[in-house]
Write a protein that holds these residues in place. Structure first.
Motif, short mmCIF file in Angstrom:
data_model
loop_
_atom_site.label_atom_id
_atom_site.label_comp_id
_atom_site.label_asym_id
_atom_site.label_seq_id
_atom_site.Cartn_x
_atom_site.Cartn_y
_atom_site.Cartn_z
N PRO A 35 0.83 -1.21 0.00
CA PRO A 35 0.00 0.00 0.00
C PRO A 35 0.86 1.26 0.00
O PRO A 35 2.00 1.25 0.48
N ALA A 36 0.31 2.30 -0.54
CA ALA A 36 1.00 3.58 -0.54
C ALA A 36 1.23 4.05 0.89
O ALA A 36 0.41 3.80 1.77
N ASN A 37 2.32 4.72 1.12
CA ASN A 37 2.63 5.28 2.43
C ASN A 37 1.75 6.52 2.63
O ASN A 37 1.92 7.51 1.91
N PRO A 38 0.84 6.51 3.60
CA PRO A 38 -0.06 7.66 3.79
C PRO A 38 0.70 8.96 4.06
O PRO A 38 0.25 10.03 3.67
N ALA A 39 1.86 8.87 4.70
CA ALA A 39 2.62 10.08 5.03
C ALA A 39 3.15 10.77 3.78
O ALA A 39 3.46 11.96 3.81
N LEU A 40 3.26 10.04 2.66
CA LEU A 40 3.77 10.63 1.42
C LEU A 40 2.65 11.17 0.54
O LEU A 40 2.92 11.74 -0.52
N GLN A 41 1.41 10.97 0.95
CA GLN A 41 0.28 11.44 0.15
C GLN A 41 0.08 12.95 0.33
O GLN A 41 0.63 13.56 1.24
N ARG A 42 -0.76 13.49 -0.54
CA ARG A 42 -1.15 14.89 -0.36
C ARG A 42 -1.77 15.05 1.02
O ARG A 42 -2.34 14.10 1.56
N PRO A 43 -1.66 16.23 1.63
CA PRO A 43 -2.13 16.39 3.02
C PRO A 43 -3.57 15.93 3.25
O PRO A 43 -3.85 15.26 4.24
N TRP A 44 -4.49 16.27 2.36
CA TRP A 44 -5.89 15.88 2.60
C TRP A 44 -6.06 14.37 2.53
O TRP A 44 -6.90 13.79 3.22
N VAL A 45 -5.27 13.70 1.71
CA VAL A 45 -5.36 12.24 1.58
C VAL A 45 -4.85 11.58 2.86
O VAL A 45 -5.46 10.65 3.39
N HIS A 46 -3.74 12.09 3.37
CA HIS A 46 -3.22 11.58 4.63
C HIS A 46 -4.21 11.82 5.76
O HIS A 46 -4.44 10.95 6.60
N ARG A 47 -4.85 12.99 5.77
CA ARG A 47 -5.85 13.28 6.80
C ARG A 47 -7.06 12.36 6.66
O ARG A 47 -7.64 11.94 7.66
N ALA A 48 -7.45 12.00 5.43
CA ALA A 48 -8.57 11.07 5.22
C ALA A 48 -8.23 9.70 5.82
O ALA A 48 -9.09 9.06 6.45
#
Length: 143
Positions: free
Chosen positions: A48-61
């Motif tokens: 799975p993608a690393n949530p910390a590397l996602q755009r801020p709103w995606v990581h917050r989701a």
């Protein structure tokens, strides 16, 4: 026929929310630009993608979904216990309604970034207080 308690209806709605809150995260992960740091881990679906590397709103989701699960499970357990001991009252009615709307506000506020310090932790803490009230209702009905 026995009436369906509002608390169980709220629990059902919370279950739907918990079962659906993954959707914003998946949309965000799958709309990232190819080749971006957020996409590197998930291009071949090997992990799975690393949530910390996602755009801020995606990581917050992602975090909003985890936060909901952290409170939904204990709240659901407590509501089912209150049902088991036949302890639904006006207090549990309003607590269930408050918990539901607190969790909706928390998810929306977290994903959009609108709920910042101190709003988001306050909303989360109020949800915890709702869990404590439900726990009180279990003991009050059982005594």
């Amino acid at each position: 026929m026995e009436s369906f308690p509002t608390e169980l209806g709220i629990l059902t709605c919370l279950g739907i929310l918990a079962a659906s809150l993954w959707i914003p995260y998946i949309i965000g992960v799958n709309t990232s630009e190819a080749g971006s740091p957020a996409d590197i881990d998930s291009q071949d679906f090997s992990r799975p993608a690393n949530p910390a590397l996602q755009r801020p709103w995606v990581h917050r989701a992602y975090r909003a979904h985890l936060n909901l699960l952290e409170q939904f499970v204990p709240f659901a357990f407590l509501v089912l216990l209150v049902d088991r001991v036949d302890g639904f009252t006006a207090l549990t009615y309003w607590t269930a309604i408050a918990f539901f709307w607190l969790r909706v506000a928390h998810a929306i506020g977290y994903i959009t970034g609108w709920a910042r310090l101190p709003a988001r932790p306050i909303i989360f803490t109020l949800g915890w207080v709702c869990c404590l009230i439900m726990a009180y209702a279990v003991f009050a009905a059982a005594l």
